[in-house]
Design an enzyme around this catalytic site. Structure first.
Site, mmCIF file in Angstrom:
data_model
loop_
_atom_site.group_PDB
_atom_site.id
_atom_site.type_symbol
_atom_site.label_atom_id
_atom_site.label_comp_id
_atom_site.label_asym_id
_atom_site.label_seq_id
_atom_site.Cartn_x
_atom_site.Cartn_y
_atom_site.Cartn_z
ATOM 1 N N TYR A 21 0.853 -1.188 0.000
ATOM 2 C CA TYR A 21 0.000 0.000 0.000
ATOM 3 C C TYR A 21 0.888 1.237 0.000
ATOM 4 O O TYR A 21 1.884 1.305 0.731
ATOM 5 C CB TYR A 21 -0.897 0.015 1.247
ATOM 6 N N GLU A 24 -3.776 7.530 -3.956
ATOM 7 C CA GLU A 24 -3.680 6.246 -3.255
ATOM 8 C C GLU A 24 -3.426 5.124 -4.256
ATOM 9 O O GLU A 24 -4.177 4.972 -5.227
ATOM 10 C CB GLU A 24 -4.970 5.969 -2.484
#
Length: 387
Positions: A109, A198
């Site tokens: 991530y 993101e």
């Protein structure tokens, strides 16, 4: 402002970030026309909506043939996806993104955002990416690292980049690719006025390549006027119709789940108004700031906007007249109420510039309006009125 995954990936590609090849389609017939642009034998079919959790809701499918692709695309296009971010009403899928499948070895991530508290740019890294990043954050926060860097023209330096990516334990080639990715994300954030980027997941493939497998981008609404190329990416189908209508009239409106509609001038006063409604045991139906220099027409539009919400059982108007004149507000309320045929209780608290003239307009309107002396009195009266 939010954009779709396929749009975010085009921006990533523009800034040199590694992404898979993909195509976007709006109807089934486009698949056979465009699929030749992809070189893989397996594909990933993705519903394009402005919400996370698509995979768990059936909005992401691994496809192993063209025939399967056409079959699954027919089922997905037009489907209403319900995720933890859409609410129970869900979102209708109106476009699909088809990309080359990746042979995933490991998921990570990575995100980049404006941290308003520190006035810095924050990079968040985790060794556990994919669909369950929220679970990682709550159960194993030690697997997530946040690095904050100062805003500067040259972007993050070598040490700052190393701090951001060190948690990943990449090899030397992967480190170089990741370092370039960090620089790209920083440039996008600054040059496109993004507020959040993101990458979830960022993956290593079995061939040891680093790829941004999914991407989300949000942009600063206050800066969008100077980014016409970003504004063109806006999808009104993904926005609340009432909020879209509000933006056309320069009204700051956010729909909530309560029963008392609010019309206020000034964001701080609006927050205080919502707080005191909750204090008296009810919930606000919206945040609505008409601004300091609202015209009669703008106020009328705001009033109609509130009444378009069928959950509204009463309305509280709280105006402190500075630049905003109370008589202008009052005339807008009267005009809108007469046009719509007001059928719910209305409490008005006016203070400041021309409040006497405003009160006179309301008193002579023949509308059933409850006048309040202060905010506390106004909240008490509207809560009592809708019982």
């Amino acid at each position: 402002m939010n954009i779709h995954e396929h749009q975010a990936k085009e921006i990533l590609k523009e800034f040199g970030a590694p992404v898979s090849n993909g195509i976007v389609v709006y109807n089934i017939n486009e698949i056979n026309e465009k699929i030749s642009k992809l070189s893989s034998k397996e594909f990933v079919l993705k519903a394009q909506i402005h919400a996370g959790g698509r995979g768990k809701a059936g909005g992401v499918k691994l496809i192993k043939s063209i025939s399967e692709l056409n079959k699954e695309a027919k089922l997905m296009l037009g489907k209403v996806l319900v995720t933890h971010q859409t609410g129970p009403e869900g979102r209708k899928v109106k476009r699909l993104y088809i990309e080359e499948a990746s042979d995933i070895l490991k998921e990570f991530y990575l995100s980049c955002l404006i941290d308003r508290e520190s006035s810095k740019i924050a990079f968040i890294s985790s060794i556990e990416g994919g669909m369950d990043i929220e679970k990682v954050a709550s159960e194993t926060p030690e697997k997530i690292v946040t690095n904050k860097i100062d805003l500067k023209n040259e972007g993050p330096n070598e040490k700052e980049i190393d701090n951001i990516i060190s948690i990943f334990n990449f090899n030397s080639d992967q480190k170089q690719t990741a370092a370039n990715l960090i620089k790209s994300l920083y440039k996008i954030l600054i040059k496109k006025d993004a507020s959040l980027i993101e990458i979830n997941p960022l993956v290593i493939t079995k061939s040891q390549k680093l790829i941004c497998l999914d991407a989300k981008m949000n942009f600063d609404d206050n800066a969008i006027f100077r980014r016409p190329e970003i504004l063109k990416l806006r999808d009104l189908n993904e926005e609340d119709p009432a909020e879209t209508q509000a933006s056309k009239h320069d009204l700051a409106y956010i729909k909530l789940n309560g029963s008392i509609g609010c019309m206020v001038n000034g964001a701080g006063l609006a927050m205080a108004t919502m707080d005191i409604i909750k204090l008296y045991g009810k919930e606000p139906a919206n945040f609505l700031d008409v601004g300091g220099g609202a015209t009669k027409e703008k106020v009328a539009e705001a009033f109609k906007l509130i009444l378009s919400d069928k959950n509204v059982k009463g309305i509280l108007i709280n105006i402190f007249g500075g630049i905003m004149r109370c008589d202008v507000l009052a005339q807008g309320v009267v005009d809108a109420a007469n046009e719509i045929n007001l059928s719910v209780p209305l409490v008005v608290r006016l203070a400041g510039t021309n409040f006497r003239e405003g009160k006179k307009i309301l008193d002579e309107s023949n509308l059933k309006i409850l006048s309040a002396s202060d905010l506390n009195d106004a909240a008490k009266k509207i809560v009592e009125a809708i019982k």
